[in-house]
Design a protein around this motif. Structure first.
Motif, mmCIF file in Angstrom:
data_model
loop_
_atom_site.group_PDB
_atom_site.id
_atom_site.type_symbol
_atom_site.label_atom_id
_atom_site.label_comp_id
_atom_site.label_asym_id
_atom_site.label_seq_id
_atom_site.Cartn_x
_atom_site.Cartn_y
_atom_site.Cartn_z
ATOM 1 N N GLN A 63 58.303 -18.906 23.947
ATOM 2 C CA GLN A 63 57.502 -18.070 23.058
ATOM 3 C C GLN A 63 56.592 -18.952 22.204
ATOM 4 O OE1 GLN A 63 57.668 -14.608 23.054
ATOM 5 N NE2 GLN A 63 59.035 -14.930 24.787
ATOM 6 N N GLY A 64 55.497 -18.382 21.743
ATOM 7 C CA GLY A 64 54.669 -19.104 20.790
ATOM 8 C C GLY A 64 55.475 -19.376 19.529
ATOM 9 N N PHE A 65 55.413 -20.607 19.054
ATOM 10 C CA PHE A 65 56.181 -20.986 17.859
ATOM 11 C C PHE A 65 55.336 -21.930 17.013
ATOM 12 C CE2 PHE A 65 59.169 -23.531 15.400
ATOM 13 C CZ PHE A 65 59.996 -22.547 14.866
ATOM 14 N N LEU A 88 45.964 -19.243 14.908
ATOM 15 C CA LEU A 88 47.056 -19.476 15.853
ATOM 16 C C LEU A 88 47.461 -18.174 16.528
ATOM 17 C CD1 LEU A 88 49.270 -22.001 13.867
ATOM 18 C CD2 LEU A 88 47.486 -22.488 15.556
ATOM 19 N N GLU A 89 47.513 -17.093 15.771
ATOM 20 C CA GLU A 89 47.832 -15.787 16.350
ATOM 21 C C GLU A 89 46.800 -15.406 17.415
ATOM 22 O OE1 GLU A 89 48.026 -13.103 13.038
ATOM 23 O OE2 GLU A 89 49.737 -14.158 12.156
ATOM 24 N N SER A 90 45.542 -15.712 17.163
ATOM 25 C CA SER A 90 44.478 -15.316 18.096
ATOM 26 C C SER A 90 44.499 -16.117 19.391
ATOM 27 C CB SER A 90 43.102 -15.437 17.420
ATOM 28 O OG SER A 90 42.692 -16.781 17.323
ATOM 29 N N VAL A 91 45.033 -17.336 19.357
ATOM 30 C CA VAL A 91 45.069 -18.154 20.569
ATOM 31 C C VAL A 91 46.452 -18.181 21.224
ATOM 32 C CG1 VAL A 91 43.159 -19.610 19.791
ATOM 33 C CG2 VAL A 91 45.518 -20.351 19.360
ATOM 34 N N CYS A 92 47.430 -17.571 20.570
ATOM 35 C CA CYS A 92 48.797 -17.572 21.109
ATOM 36 C C CYS A 92 48.813 -16.888 22.477
ATOM 37 C CB CYS A 92 49.737 -16.855 20.140
ATOM 38 S SG CYS A 92 51.464 -16.910 20.665
ATOM 39 N N GLN A 93 49.500 -17.501 23.430
ATOM 40 C CA GLN A 93 49.523 -17.015 24.806
ATOM 41 C C GLN A 93 50.680 -16.064 25.098
ATOM 42 O OE1 GLN A 93 49.456 -20.549 27.252
ATOM 43 N NE2 GLN A 93 47.684 -21.358 26.168
ATOM 44 N N THR A 94 51.505 -15.786 24.104
ATOM 45 C CA THR A 94 52.640 -14.878 24.295
ATOM 46 C C THR A 94 52.444 -13.639 23.422
ATOM 47 O OG1 THR A 94 53.928 -16.047 22.599
ATOM 48 C CG2 THR A 94 54.226 -16.749 24.893
ATOM 49 N N PRO A 95 53.126 -12.525 23.760
ATOM 50 C CA PRO A 95 52.908 -11.288 23.002
ATOM 51 C C PRO A 95 53.521 -11.277 21.604
ATOM 52 C CG PRO A 95 54.403 -10.907 24.835
ATOM 53 C CD PRO A 95 53.928 -12.313 24.951
ATOM 54 N N LYS A 96 54.320 -12.266 21.300
ATOM 55 C CA LYS A 96 54.848 -12.396 19.946
ATOM 56 C C LYS A 96 54.857 -13.864 19.573
ATOM 57 C CE LYS A 96 59.369 -11.673 21.962
ATOM 58 N NZ LYS A 96 60.555 -10.844 22.027
ATOM 59 N N ILE A 97 54.846 -14.107 18.284
ATOM 60 C CA ILE A 97 54.785 -15.474 17.780
ATOM 61 C C ILE A 97 55.892 -15.647 16.741
ATOM 62 C CG2 ILE A 97 53.066 -14.879 16.027
ATOM 63 C CD1 ILE A 97 51.783 -17.646 16.508
ATOM 64 N N PHE A 98 56.537 -16.789 16.790
ATOM 65 C CA PHE A 98 57.630 -17.101 15.869
ATOM 66 C C PHE A 98 57.235 -18.274 14.986
ATOM 67 C CE2 PHE A 98 59.737 -14.907 19.292
ATOM 68 C CZ PHE A 98 60.812 -14.250 18.704
ATOM 69 N N THR A 99 57.894 -18.380 13.863
ATOM 70 C CA THR A 99 57.811 -19.552 13.003
ATOM 71 C C THR A 99 59.070 -19.584 12.157
ATOM 72 O OG1 THR A 99 56.377 -20.853 11.547
ATOM 73 C CG2 THR A 99 56.579 -18.493 11.057
ATOM 74 N N SER A 100 59.225 -20.643 11.382
ATOM 75 C CA SER A 100 60.387 -20.714 10.497
ATOM 76 C C SER A 100 60.033 -21.493 9.246
ATOM 77 C CB SER A 100 61.577 -21.370 11.211
ATOM 78 O OG SER A 100 61.326 -22.742 11.448
ATOM 79 N N THR A 101 60.845 -21.298 8.238
ATOM 80 C CA THR A 101 60.684 -22.024 6.984
ATOM 81 C C THR A 101 62.025 -22.054 6.258
ATOM 82 O OG1 THR A 101 59.306 -22.250 5.011
ATOM 83 C CG2 THR A 101 60.018 -20.021 5.570
ATOM 84 N N ASN A 102 62.156 -22.987 5.367
ATOM 85 C CA ASN A 102 63.385 -23.068 4.581
ATOM 86 C C ASN A 102 63.469 -21.917 3.577
ATOM 87 O OD1 ASN A 102 62.841 -26.264 5.119
ATOM 88 N ND2 ASN A 102 65.001 -25.726 5.121
ATOM 89 N N LEU A 103 64.675 -21.549 3.239
ATOM 90 C CA LEU A 103 64.921 -20.532 2.220
ATOM 91 C C LEU A 103 64.260 -20.914 0.899
ATOM 92 C CD1 LEU A 103 66.426 -17.929 1.374
ATOM 93 C CD2 LEU A 103 68.396 -19.371 0.830
ATOM 94 N N THR A 118 58.126 -10.601 10.186
ATOM 95 C CA THR A 118 59.417 -10.063 9.754
ATOM 96 C C THR A 118 60.508 -11.074 10.056
ATOM 97 O OG1 THR A 118 59.718 -8.928 11.878
ATOM 98 C CG2 THR A 118 58.745 -7.657 10.093
ATOM 99 N N LEU A 119 61.539 -11.030 9.241
ATOM 100 C CA LEU A 119 62.673 -11.936 9.412
ATOM 101 C C LEU A 119 63.375 -11.627 10.726
ATOM 102 C CD1 LEU A 119 64.340 -14.198 8.075
ATOM 103 C CD2 LEU A 119 65.765 -12.402 7.084
ATOM 104 N N SER A 120 63.621 -12.666 11.507
ATOM 105 C CA SER A 120 64.250 -12.510 12.808
ATOM 106 C C SER A 120 65.652 -13.101 12.846
ATOM 107 C CB SER A 120 63.384 -13.180 13.877
ATOM 108 O OG SER A 120 63.956 -13.069 15.151
ATOM 109 N N GLY A 121 65.928 -14.076 11.992
ATOM 110 C CA GLY A 121 67.249 -14.694 11.992
ATOM 111 C C GLY A 121 67.328 -15.842 11.003
#
Length: 144
Positions: A63-65, A88-103, A118-121
């Motif tokens: 997935q795009g990350f 990045l969203e506009s060039v992402c090659q997958t239908p959803k994009i993920f990212t992460s960050t510290n609390l 939205t929070l995924s995990g």
């Protein structure tokens, strides 16, 4: 005011000058170099000066990350992060994009909320006592 383009090897030194982690950690510099070589790194410029960078890769379950988003401290809260993420969203090659960050990274969490992520995990034990929050955004219909 801002323009975005793929990063080139000539951007490495500039990126590492404003990335406070890269100034102290050789592994971060190596990450930047690898990301540029792979074509995953993008820079955002203001008046032809690099003021931020981001890395979009596909090693997270294919997935795009967005594995890195870093804006020069003097350009934060001026929409550079928003513009770079939208690119990045506009060039992402997958239908959803993920990212992460510290609390503990409240500015990034605010940016992601503003952009509709939205929070995924949650991943514990990457950084001691600072869980990693994983976010997702659906980019195309039928992805969710």
């Amino acid at each position: 005011m801002f323009s975005i383009r793929p990063a080139t090897n000539t951007d490495v030194d500039v990126i590492c000058e404003f990335d406070s982690v890269a100034q102290q950690d050789k592994q971060r510099r190596a990450f930047v170099e690898r990301s540029i070589d792979a074509g995953y790194c993008f820079v955002i410029e203001a008046q032809q000066h690099v003021v931020g960078y981001a890395v979009l890769e596909y090693s997270f379950y294919d997935q795009g990350f967005v594995s890195m988003l870093y804006i020069h401290p003097e350009y934060r809260r001026q929409s550079a992060g928003v513009k770079l993420m939208q690119h990045l969203e506009s060039v992402c090659q997958t239908p959803k994009i993920f990212t992460s960050t510290n609390l503990s990274n409240l500015p990034m969490q605010s940016l992601l909320a503003k952009l509709g992520y939205t929070l995924s995990g949650v991943i514990h034990h990457l950084d001691e006592a600072d869980p990693e929050l994983v976010y997702v955004k659906y980019l195309r219909r039928g992805a969710g």
